[in-house]
Design an enzyme around this catalytic site. Structure first.
Site, PDB file in Angstrom:
ATOM      1  N   CYS A 177      -5.954 -18.362 -45.135  1.00  0.00           N
ATOM      2  CA  CYS A 177      -5.521 -17.003 -45.770  1.00  0.00           C
ATOM      3  C   CYS A 177      -3.909 -18.032 -45.422  1.00  0.00           C
ATOM      4  CB  CYS A 177      -5.244 -16.268 -44.185  1.00  0.00           C
ATOM      5  SG  CYS A 177      -7.235 -15.872 -43.865  1.00  0.00           S
ATOM      6  N   HIS A 181      -0.184 -17.113 -47.390  1.00  0.00           N
ATOM      7  CA  HIS A 181       0.391 -16.056 -46.635  1.00  0.00           C
ATOM      8  C   HIS A 181       0.665 -17.031 -45.463  1.00  0.00           C
ATOM      9  CE1 HIS A 181      -1.571 -13.182 -49.134  1.00  0.00           C
ATOM     10  NE2 HIS A 181      -2.411 -13.702 -48.521  1.00  0.00           N
ATOM     11  N   ARG A 225      -9.156  -5.220 -48.384  1.00  0.00           N
ATOM     12  CA  ARG A 225      -8.069  -6.515 -48.707  1.00  0.00           C
ATOM     13  C   ARG A 225      -8.373  -7.662 -48.323  1.00  0.00           C
ATOM     14  NH1 ARG A 225      -4.818  -8.076 -52.097  1.00  0.00           N
ATOM     15  NH2 ARG A 225      -6.264  -9.365 -52.117  1.00  0.00           N
ATOM     16  N   CYS A 229      -9.576 -10.985 -50.544  1.00  0.00           N
ATOM     17  CA  CYS A 229      -8.772 -12.660 -51.020  1.00  0.00           C
ATOM     18  C   CYS A 229      -9.944 -13.429 -50.443  1.00  0.00           C
ATOM     19  CB  CYS A 229      -7.835 -12.416 -49.414  1.00  0.00           C
ATOM     20  SG  CYS A 229      -6.718 -11.693 -49.217  1.00  0.00           S
TER      21      CYS A 229
END
Lengths: 268, 219
Positions: A177, A181, A225, A229
């Protein structure tokens, strides 16, 4: 400003040649998003979720009015800001959506597999029941601040696992992630990436889901969400309401504590 | 979702309940190896794939394990050296020996972000995987729909030339970026099997060839 005039302004900004638009309206995209927020189609999902919540449905012909989201049966105000949390009846940390699954199975008699299979709806569809219910329950905490506590050892554990998973690289893209991000002002193509290591940006995310996604024409949830991803990372499909999803949501929601909930959010 | 409680969870539940009595060993961060064990068990039961071998994508290789640093913790010198060593050993070259191929095909690949994703029980099967470059890198002068997670590649060859050394470095960088920048954000596109050696050679040509639009003078 009237809705029509706002649209004309948005189109005028969008129609400017790129460099000029960038000079005269440095925050044109943000402005456009703000305009769309004011006429958010996600409101329709909230209305539908409200109806679904009180209707007698499923094989047991029951409503969800006895569903306990942590504050007692049927108590919705302020429930979502404390989620995910540990539930003694399941012996498990659950987020809003996995808790909805529990109630729809235990109270209404739906089959868990059926619910999970249809939970994330196709784009440009009328959306799933669980998406409508999730946004309705969240809307009952509008204006309240996220306040995920980690008092129970399993809550602390889910948070730590979520933090580990957020940084865990795998698959043929080597992504975690944090790869996309973890820094400020990054984009994939023209799409802004949220910096999930910045508290203010996490709060903007955490307080604005479920959200209406303009390009999909449906309301999307936090479970979606996470799922999406993993899809983009080319990893296997994240199961709806799975432990990995709950761990990541526990980590992100806790990091976003203090965020003011305001749904429906609006995403591109 | 499984409701089973892992051993790690049970041990820590017990430890936490003893906390007020012992006044020591009650740090707020859980034991990292127990967290990892629990996380890996959760991963094993949280995903599905149309074929069992696709679930192996979730397994980490040695380099990925080293590169999964929490909260930007720095690599040690030994870890960094090991990642580079593993990366160097992974690199394979096209059977033709040509490291710079067809820039036109490379241009197309650089702008293709699809291939090999899994959705609704299906693996996205195409003639070939896209190169994913545009997602993260600026490419041709004036091109707007490009990402910025990686550095701009505009004028890459115009700045560096198209010597054998540059082509070789560029090829190896795309094949396994960690040979030069251990644990960088860039996917190890060749080593992971996302792109073939021939595709990578075409991307090299797109980057270094003087005729490539990526090396055109700015508009």
């Amino acid at each position: 400003m009237s809705s029509v005039r706002r649209w004309i302004a948005a189109i005028a900004v969008a129609a400017l040649p790129w460099p000029l638009a960038a000079q005269t309206e440095p925050n044109g995209l943000a402005l456009g998003r703000k305009m769309l927020l004011e006429d958010n189609p996600g409101e329709l999902w909230i209305d539908r979720g409200k109806d679904l919540f009180s209707q007698k449905r499923g094989p047991r012909n029951e409503s969800l009015e006895r569903c306990d989201f942590g504050l007692g049966p049927g108590k919705l105000e302020g429930a979502s800001v404390r989620l995910p949390r540990y539930f003694a009846d399941t012996g498990h940390v659950q987020d809003l959506e996995s808790r909805l699954l529990t109630c729809m199975v235990e109270l209404q008699g739906f089959k868990r597999e059926d619910l999970a299979k249809s939970a994330l709806s196709p784009a440009l569809s009328s959306g799933s029941d669980i998406e409508a219910l999730a946004i309705y329950v969240t809307s009952r905490s509008n204006g309240m601040k996220m306040n995920v506590t980690l008092d129970h050892p399993q809550e602390r554990e889910m948070y730590e696992v979520g933090r580990y998973l957020f940084h865990r690289r795998s698959g043929q893209t080597d992504f975690a992630c944090v790869t996309c991000h973890g820094d400020a002002d990054k984009r994939i193509r023209l799409q802004d990436l949220v910096n999930m290591t910045d508290r203010k940006q996490i709060q903007e995310v955490v307080g604005s889901w479920p959200a209406y996604r303009g390009s999909h024409g449906v309301v999307r949830t936090m479970q979606w969400r996470m799922y999406d991803c993993f899809w983009q990372m080319r990893l296997p499909e994240l199961a709806y309401g799975s432990d990995v999803s709950i761990a990541l949501i526990t980590y992100l929601h806790r990091q976003g504590n203090g965020a003011v909930v305001q749904v429906p959010g609006f995403k591109r | 979702m499984s409701h089973s409680t892992t051993v790690g969870q049970r041990v820590r539940t017990l430890a936490a309940s003893l906390c007020p009595l012992l006044a020591i060993g009650c740090a707020t961060t859980a034991d990292t190896s127990a967290t990892r064990d629990d996380a890996e068990q959760m991963i094993a039961r949280s995903f599905s794939a149309p074929a069992p071998e696709l679930l192996k994508r979730l397994d980490q290789d040695k380099a990925q394990q080293i590169c999964s640093k929490v909260d930007h913790a720095p690599l040690t010198q030994e870890q960094s050296a090991e990642v580079v060593k593993l990366a160097r050993a992974s690199i394979k070259y096209p059977s033709s020996g040509k490291l710079a191929g067809d820039w036109k095909h490379g241009e197309q690949l650089a702008h293709d972000g699809a291939g090999d994703r899994i959705q609704f029980g299906q693996l996205e099967k195409r003639k070939e995987n896209g190169g994913l470059c545009q997602n993260c890198h600026a490419l041709e002068p004036g091109e707007i729909n490009v990402g910025n997670v990686g550095p701009s590649l505009t004028g890459y060859g115009a700045q560096r030339g198209n010597s054998e050394e540059i082509a070789k470095y560029t090829y190896e960088k795309i094949y396994n970026a960690w040979a030069y920048f251990p644990c960088s954000n860039m996917p190890r596109l060749g080593a992971n099997g996302h792109l073939t050696p021939e595709q990578i050679a075409d991307l090299v040509a797109y980057l270094v060839d003087s005729k490539s639009p990526l090396n055109a003078k700015s508009k």
